[in-house]
Design a protein around this motif. Structure first.
Motif, PDB file in Angstrom:
ATOM      1  N   ASN A  57       7.036   7.990  -2.857  1.00  0.00           N
ATOM      2  CA  ASN A  57       7.202   7.046  -1.747  1.00  0.00           C
ATOM      3  C   ASN A  57       8.296   6.030  -2.034  1.00  0.00           C
ATOM      4  O   ASN A  57       9.105   5.697  -1.163  1.00  0.00           O
ATOM      5  N   ARG A  58       8.322   5.529  -3.261  1.00  0.00           N
ATOM      6  CA  ARG A  58       9.331   4.525  -3.613  1.00  0.00           C
ATOM      7  C   ARG A  58      10.737   5.117  -3.559  1.00  0.00           C
ATOM      8  O   ARG A  58      11.668   4.507  -3.030  1.00  0.00           O
ATOM      9  N   ILE A  59      10.878   6.326  -4.122  1.00  0.00           N
ATOM     10  CA  ILE A  59      12.197   6.969  -4.115  1.00  0.00           C
ATOM     11  C   ILE A  59      12.611   7.325  -2.690  1.00  0.00           C
ATOM     12  O   ILE A  59      13.764   7.126  -2.286  1.00  0.00           O
ATOM     13  N   PHE A  60      11.677   7.839  -1.902  1.00  0.00           N
ATOM     14  CA  PHE A  60      11.979   8.227  -0.523  1.00  0.00           C
ATOM     15  C   PHE A  60      12.407   7.021   0.312  1.00  0.00           C
ATOM     16  O   PHE A  60      13.419   7.079   1.028  1.00  0.00           O
ATOM     17  N   LEU A  61      11.671   5.926   0.223  1.00  0.00           N
ATOM     18  CA  LEU A  61      12.006   4.736   0.996  1.00  0.00           C
ATOM     19  C   LEU A  61      13.345   4.152   0.571  1.00  0.00           C
ATOM     20  O   LEU A  61      14.146   3.713   1.409  1.00  0.00           O
ATOM     21  N   ALA A  62      13.604   4.154  -0.742  1.00  0.00           N
ATOM     22  CA  ALA A  62      14.876   3.629  -1.234  1.00  0.00           C
ATOM     23  C   ALA A  62      16.036   4.507  -0.777  1.00  0.00           C
ATOM     24  O   ALA A  62      17.108   3.997  -0.414  1.00  0.00           O
ATOM     25  N   ALA A  63      15.827   5.832  -0.788  1.00  0.00           N
ATOM     26  CA  ALA A  63      16.885   6.746  -0.364  1.00  0.00           C
ATOM     27  C   ALA A  63      17.182   6.584   1.125  1.00  0.00           C
ATOM     28  O   ALA A  63      18.350   6.541   1.532  1.00  0.00           O
ATOM     29  N   ILE A  64      16.123   6.483   1.930  1.00  0.00           N
ATOM     30  CA  ILE A  64      16.312   6.287   3.374  1.00  0.00           C
ATOM     31  C   ILE A  64      17.062   4.992   3.645  1.00  0.00           C
ATOM     32  O   ILE A  64      18.003   4.935   4.454  1.00  0.00           O
ATOM     33  N   THR A  65      16.674   3.932   2.953  1.00  0.00           N
ATOM     34  CA  THR A  65      17.312   2.626   3.139  1.00  0.00           C
ATOM     35  C   THR A  65      18.765   2.653   2.702  1.00  0.00           C
ATOM     36  O   THR A  65      19.599   1.909   3.217  1.00  0.00           O
ATOM     37  N   THR A  66      19.092   3.535   1.762  1.00  0.00           N
ATOM     38  CA  THR A  66      20.472   3.630   1.276  1.00  0.00           C
ATOM     39  C   THR A  66      21.346   4.450   2.201  1.00  0.00           C
ATOM     40  O   THR A  66      22.441   4.036   2.585  1.00  0.00           O
ATOM     41  N   PHE A  67      20.871   5.630   2.589  1.00  0.00           N
ATOM     42  CA  PHE A  67      21.749   6.588   3.255  1.00  0.00           C
ATOM     43  C   PHE A  67      21.843   6.407   4.764  1.00  0.00           C
ATOM     44  O   PHE A  67      22.840   6.820   5.368  1.00  0.00           O
ATOM     45  N   THR A  97       0.838  -1.211   0.000  1.00  0.00           N
ATOM     46  CA  THR A  97       0.000   0.000   0.000  1.00  0.00           C
ATOM     47  C   THR A  97       0.869   1.257   0.000  1.00  0.00           C
ATOM     48  O   THR A  97       0.608   2.216  -0.737  1.00  0.00           O
ATOM     49  N   VAL A  98       1.899   1.251   0.849  1.00  0.00           N
ATOM     50  CA  VAL A  98       2.786   2.422   0.934  1.00  0.00           C
ATOM     51  C   VAL A  98       3.638   2.548  -0.313  1.00  0.00           C
ATOM     52  O   VAL A  98       3.799   3.631  -0.883  1.00  0.00           O
ATOM     53  N   TRP A  99       4.186   1.440  -0.767  1.00  0.00           N
ATOM     54  CA  TRP A  99       5.117   1.433  -1.904  1.00  0.00           C
ATOM     55  C   TRP A  99       4.428   1.822  -3.203  1.00  0.00           C
ATOM     56  O   TRP A  99       4.983   2.543  -4.029  1.00  0.00           O
ATOM     57  N   ASP A 100       3.199   1.368  -3.379  1.00  0.00           N
ATOM     58  CA  ASP A 100       2.513   1.558  -4.654  1.00  0.00           C
ATOM     59  C   ASP A 100       1.740   2.868  -4.713  1.00  0.00           C
ATOM     60  O   ASP A 100       1.192   3.213  -5.746  1.00  0.00           O
ATOM     61  N   GLU A 101       1.726   3.606  -3.587  1.00  0.00           N
ATOM     62  CA  GLU A 101       0.920   4.826  -3.541  1.00  0.00           C
ATOM     63  C   GLU A 101       1.435   5.889  -4.495  1.00  0.00           C
ATOM     64  O   GLU A 101       0.655   6.586  -5.153  1.00  0.00           O
ATOM     65  N   SER A 102       2.766   6.053  -4.570  1.00  0.00           N
ATOM     66  CA  SER A 102       3.329   7.083  -5.445  1.00  0.00           C
ATOM     67  C   SER A 102       4.800   6.797  -5.735  1.00  0.00           C
ATOM     68  O   SER A 102       5.462   6.061  -4.991  1.00  0.00           O
TER      69      SER A 102
END
Length: 285
Positions: free
Chosen positions: A47-57, A39-44
Motif C-alpha cells: 500500500n505504501r509503495i503503491f500510494l507513493a508511486a501513484i502520487t509520483t507518476f 489505516t490504509v498506509w500501515d496495512e502493508s
C-alpha cells in the motif's frame, strides 16, 4: 543548450526518484495526522509503495501532456485541427486557411540523402547509441539508448493541386513536420558495406557532423528520414494571396498553363505549417 534524449532520460529518472521519496515523506506525515490514512498506509508495504508511486507518476503524466499540448506534438496537431479544412476555390486573399491535397514538385534538384529519393523536402536525423546509468533497487546498472546528434531540414517551394486550382507553398521559414518512413540502423560500423559506408559519410558531411568517430570506430549509428514527394497528401496551414504566375520569379516553364495560384508564405505574424503526418491528414482525401 538544447536538451536531447539523454537529458530527458536523467531528468525523468532523478525527478521520479525525488518525487517518490517526497511522496513517501508525505505519506508518513499524513499517516500521523489522519486516522483513515494511517489505516490504509500501515496495512502493508504494498500500500505504501503503491500510494507513493501513484502520487509520483500522476503529476508526471499531467506535466508531460501539458508540455505536449502547448509546445509539443499535440500543439502541432491542434494547430491544424482547430481550423476547418477548406476548398482552395473558396480561399480569399489575406485569409489564414487549412488546405490538403496532392503535392506537385516545382524542382527535381533536391534528393534525400539516405534513400536518394527526389523530393520537395526532407528531414533526416542522425543518432548515436549511448550508455545511460539506471538504478534498480540497490544496484546501479547501465543500459543503452539512442541520442540525437543532429536533425537537418531541407526543402524547396512546391505546389498543391486541388482540382482545377493550385496553391504555391513557399518553404522558407515554414514550420515543417514530416513522417519518418525510413530507418537505417547499424549496431556496429564494422558491419558497413562499402555502399553503406559511403552513404553514411556523405550524409554526415551534408549534415555538417564530424563523421570519423562513427565510421572509423565501432559505434552504433542510426538515421531516420522522412520526405515530401510528388503525389503524396500534404496539409498546409497559412495565410495566402491569389497571385498571377507571371509575377512569381522562376515559376517553372513546364507549368505555364497555370495562370494563377494561391501563394502561401510565412511572415513574422502569420507562420506557415506543413505536414504529412497521419495524425493531421484527413482520410477522405
Amino acid at each position: 543548450m538544447k536538451l536531447n534524449e539523454t537529458h530527458f532520460y536523467y531528468i525523468l529518472m532523478f525527478g521520479s526518484m525525488v518525487g517518490f521519496i517526497a511522496s513517501l515523506q508525505l505519506g508518513w506525515y499524513l499517516s500521523e495526522t489522519n486516522d483513515w490514512f494511517f489505516t490504509v498506509w500501515d496495512e502493508s508495504t504494498f500500500n505504501r509503495i503503491f500510494l507513493a508511486a501513484i502520487t509520483t507518476f500522476i503529476p508526471l503524466y499531467f506535466a508531460y501532456n501539458f508540455y505536449s499540448y502547448y509546445w509539443g506534438a499535440k500543439k502541432r496537431i491542434r494547430t491544424f485541427k482547430e481550423r476547418e479544412l477548406v476548398s482552395l476555390s473558396n480561399c480569399k486573399s489575406g485569409e489564414i486557411v487549412r488546405i490538403q491535397n496532392k503535392l506537385i514538385p516545382l524542382s527535381d534538384d533536391l534528393t534525400s540523402p539516405i534513400t536518394n529519393r527526389s523530393c520537395s523536402a526532407y528531414i533526416v536525423t542522425a543518432k548515436q547509441e549511448v550508455e545511460r546509468v539506471s538504478h534498480n533497487g540497490n544496484n546501479v546498472t547501465t543500459n543503452t539508448g539512442w541520442e540525437t546528434i543532429k536533425t537537418v531540414n531541407k526543402g524547396v517551394n512546391f505546389m498543391i493541386e486541388c482540382g482545377e486550382h493550385f496553391a504555391y507553398i513557399s518553404y522558407e521559414n515554414a514550420n515543417v513536420s514530416i513522417h519518418n518512413d525510413h530507418h537505417y540502423e547499424k549496431l556496429s560500423c564494422q558491419s558497413f558495406n562499402p555502399k553503406d559506408k559511403e552513404m553514411a559519410i556523405n550524409t554526415l558531411k551534408e549534415m555538417d557532423v564530424l563523421h570519423h568517430s562513427f565510421i572509423n570506430y565501432h559505434e552504433a549509428i542510426r538515421f531516420d528520414e522522412g520526405v515530401l514527394e510528388q503525389g503524396e497528401q500534404v496539409a498546409v496551414v497559412g495565410a495566402g494571396n491569389w497571385k498571377n504566375t507571371d509575377d512569381i520569379a522562376d515559376f517553372p516553364s513546364n507549368l505555364e498553363h497555370i495562370k494563377k495560384v494561391f501563394f502561401i508564405t510565412a511572415t513574422e505574424s502569420k507562420p506557415v505549417y506543413i505536414s504529412d503526418s497521419k495524425d493531421i491528414l484527413e482520410k477522405q482525401y
